[in-house]
Design a protein around this motif. Sequence first.
Motif, PDB file in Angstrom:
ATOM      1  N   LEU A   8       0.851  -1.192   0.000  1.00  0.00           N
ATOM      2  CA  LEU A   8       0.000   0.000   0.000  1.00  0.00           C
ATOM      3  C   LEU A   8       0.887   1.243   0.000  1.00  0.00           C
ATOM      4  O   LEU A   8       1.977   1.231   0.572  1.00  0.00           O
ATOM      5  CB  LEU A   8      -0.897   0.009   1.244  1.00  0.00           C
ATOM      6  N   CYS A   9       0.427   2.307  -0.652  1.00  0.00           N
ATOM      7  CA  CYS A   9       1.203   3.558  -0.696  1.00  0.00           C
ATOM      8  C   CYS A   9       0.344   4.703  -0.172  1.00  0.00           C
ATOM      9  O   CYS A   9      -0.844   4.793  -0.501  1.00  0.00           O
ATOM     10  CB  CYS A   9       1.611   3.896  -2.123  1.00  0.00           C
ATOM     11  N   VAL A  10       0.967   5.584   0.608  1.00  0.00           N
ATOM     12  CA  VAL A  10       0.268   6.742   1.164  1.00  0.00           C
ATOM     13  C   VAL A  10       0.826   8.010   0.518  1.00  0.00           C
ATOM     14  O   VAL A  10       2.028   8.281   0.617  1.00  0.00           O
ATOM     15  CB  VAL A  10       0.451   6.815   2.703  1.00  0.00           C
ATOM     16  N   ILE A  57       3.557  -0.877   3.947  1.00  0.00           N
ATOM     17  CA  ILE A  57       3.002   0.468   3.705  1.00  0.00           C
ATOM     18  C   ILE A  57       4.132   1.447   3.410  1.00  0.00           C
ATOM     19  O   ILE A  57       5.028   1.646   4.243  1.00  0.00           O
ATOM     20  CB  ILE A  57       2.213   0.941   4.945  1.00  0.00           C
ATOM     21  N   LEU A  58       4.095   2.046   2.227  1.00  0.00           N
ATOM     22  CA  LEU A  58       5.082   3.080   1.882  1.00  0.00           C
ATOM     23  C   LEU A  58       4.530   4.428   2.306  1.00  0.00           C
ATOM     24  O   LEU A  58       3.519   4.900   1.793  1.00  0.00           O
ATOM     25  CB  LEU A  58       5.356   3.090   0.374  1.00  0.00           C
ATOM     26  N   ASP A  59       5.208   5.051   3.284  1.00  0.00           N
ATOM     27  CA  ASP A  59       4.859   6.405   3.738  1.00  0.00           C
ATOM     28  C   ASP A  59       5.735   7.361   2.944  1.00  0.00           C
ATOM     29  O   ASP A  59       6.917   7.500   3.229  1.00  0.00           O
ATOM     30  CB  ASP A  59       5.130   6.495   5.247  1.00  0.00           C
ATOM     31  N   THR A  60       5.165   8.007   1.932  1.00  0.00           N
ATOM     32  CA  THR A  60       5.980   8.820   1.023  1.00  0.00           C
ATOM     33  C   THR A  60       6.311  10.184   1.645  1.00  0.00           C
ATOM     34  O   THR A  60       5.615  10.667   2.535  1.00  0.00           O
ATOM     35  CB  THR A  60       5.266   9.048  -0.315  1.00  0.00           C
ATOM     36  N   ALA A  61       7.396  10.767   1.147  1.00  0.00           N
ATOM     37  CA  ALA A  61       7.792  12.111   1.590  1.00  0.00           C
ATOM     38  C   ALA A  61       8.453  12.820   0.422  1.00  0.00           C
ATOM     39  O   ALA A  61       8.851  12.186  -0.552  1.00  0.00           O
ATOM     40  CB  ALA A  61       8.777  12.022   2.762  1.00  0.00           C
ATOM     41  N   GLY A  79      -2.764  -0.873  -3.440  1.00  0.00           N
ATOM     42  CA  GLY A  79      -3.777   0.020  -2.889  1.00  0.00           C
ATOM     43  C   GLY A  79      -3.158   1.360  -2.563  1.00  0.00           C
ATOM     44  O   GLY A  79      -1.977   1.430  -2.177  1.00  0.00           O
ATOM     45  N   PHE A  80      -3.940   2.445  -2.711  1.00  0.00           N
ATOM     46  CA  PHE A  80      -3.391   3.792  -2.576  1.00  0.00           C
ATOM     47  C   PHE A  80      -4.258   4.637  -1.650  1.00  0.00           C
ATOM     48  O   PHE A  80      -5.475   4.704  -1.810  1.00  0.00           O
ATOM     49  CB  PHE A  80      -3.272   4.437  -3.959  1.00  0.00           C
ATOM     50  N   VAL A  81      -3.581   5.283  -0.694  1.00  0.00           N
ATOM     51  CA  VAL A  81      -4.247   6.194   0.229  1.00  0.00           C
ATOM     52  C   VAL A  81      -3.881   7.610  -0.213  1.00  0.00           C
ATOM     53  O   VAL A  81      -2.703   7.952  -0.268  1.00  0.00           O
ATOM     54  CB  VAL A  81      -3.764   5.975   1.683  1.00  0.00           C
ATOM     55  N   LEU A  82      -4.887   8.420  -0.540  1.00  0.00           N
ATOM     56  CA  LEU A  82      -4.643   9.804  -0.948  1.00  0.00           C
ATOM     57  C   LEU A  82      -5.148  10.711   0.160  1.00  0.00           C
ATOM     58  O   LEU A  82      -6.354  10.779   0.421  1.00  0.00           O
ATOM     59  CB  LEU A  82      -5.360  10.087  -2.269  1.00  0.00           C
ATOM     60  N   VAL A  83      -4.213  11.408   0.814  1.00  0.00           N
ATOM     61  CA  VAL A  83      -4.531  12.158   2.035  1.00  0.00           C
ATOM     62  C   VAL A  83      -4.463  13.663   1.799  1.00  0.00           C
ATOM     63  O   VAL A  83      -3.513  14.165   1.203  1.00  0.00           O
ATOM     64  CB  VAL A  83      -3.540  11.808   3.178  1.00  0.00           C
TER      65      VAL A  83
END
Length: 221
Positions: A8-10, A57-61, A79-83
């Motif tokens: 999953l990627c955030v 889970i990839l917490d992007t920066a 799966g992708f979390v768009l915050v």
Amino acid sequence: MPIPEFKLCVFGTGGVGKSCLTMQFVQGIFLPKYDPTIEDVYKKTVEIDEKQYSLEILDTAGTEEFSAMRDLYVKNGQGFVLVYSITSQATFNDLNEFYDRIMRVKDSELHGQPPVILVGNKSDLEDERVVGREMGQALARKWKCTFLETSAKDRANVNEIFFDLVRQINRSANNPASRHTPRPASNESAPNRRTSNLTSDSAPTSRKRNRSHRTEKCILL
Ligand SMILES: Nc1nc2c(ncn2[C@@H]2O[C@H](COP(=O)(O)OP(=O)(O)O)[C@@H](O)[C@H]2O)c(=O)[nH]1
Ligand SMILES: [Mg+2]
């Protein structure tokens, strides 16, 4: 039998709470001052609907460009979390670029839209709200994805983000045709984003603590 592994990627503009949401989910803690430059992968084993899953889970920066490495993560991500933050209109607007980039890398016109969840974070800051709930709902309707308002601070709806994505991934795996939604047309151009160092990490210390966070059907291990 090996347990299924989901990647999953955030995504979202810096400061919206990606790391706090990830940390709350993985370790059950709120870190008010997490290093904004850290981009990392966190692992967690969860039980959802009586089945175990290993989540990566990839917490992007970083905000300047989408690197080749990040594109690879998107390519392999399921799966992708768009915050965005409900206290910042700009962070809501910025999500179009992230969404378009994900759809392009996943070639959604050919393969259908991947599982996506739109998240309006910082719901505890109601007094500072500038993005109405109905705006989030409308964008989620446009993107044909799920929508949640969350608070990493109060741990509101945090688990639900990741549980929803796992369920979406399962649904799309069981019925690939159901995800073949044509990608909505958009004129947004591809963003240029930068990634910082990407390393692998896990959080074994969180496992015991999270055993207590148990709902009827979802158990964090
Ligand atoms: N009040 C409140 N503050 C939050 C919430 N989530 C994150 N923050 C704060 O917002 C800032 C940025 O959070 P961070 O997770 O580092 O954002 P990121 O850059 O998207 O990873 C930090 O000061 C956090 O304490 C939340 O749900 N409520
Ligand atoms: Mg961060």
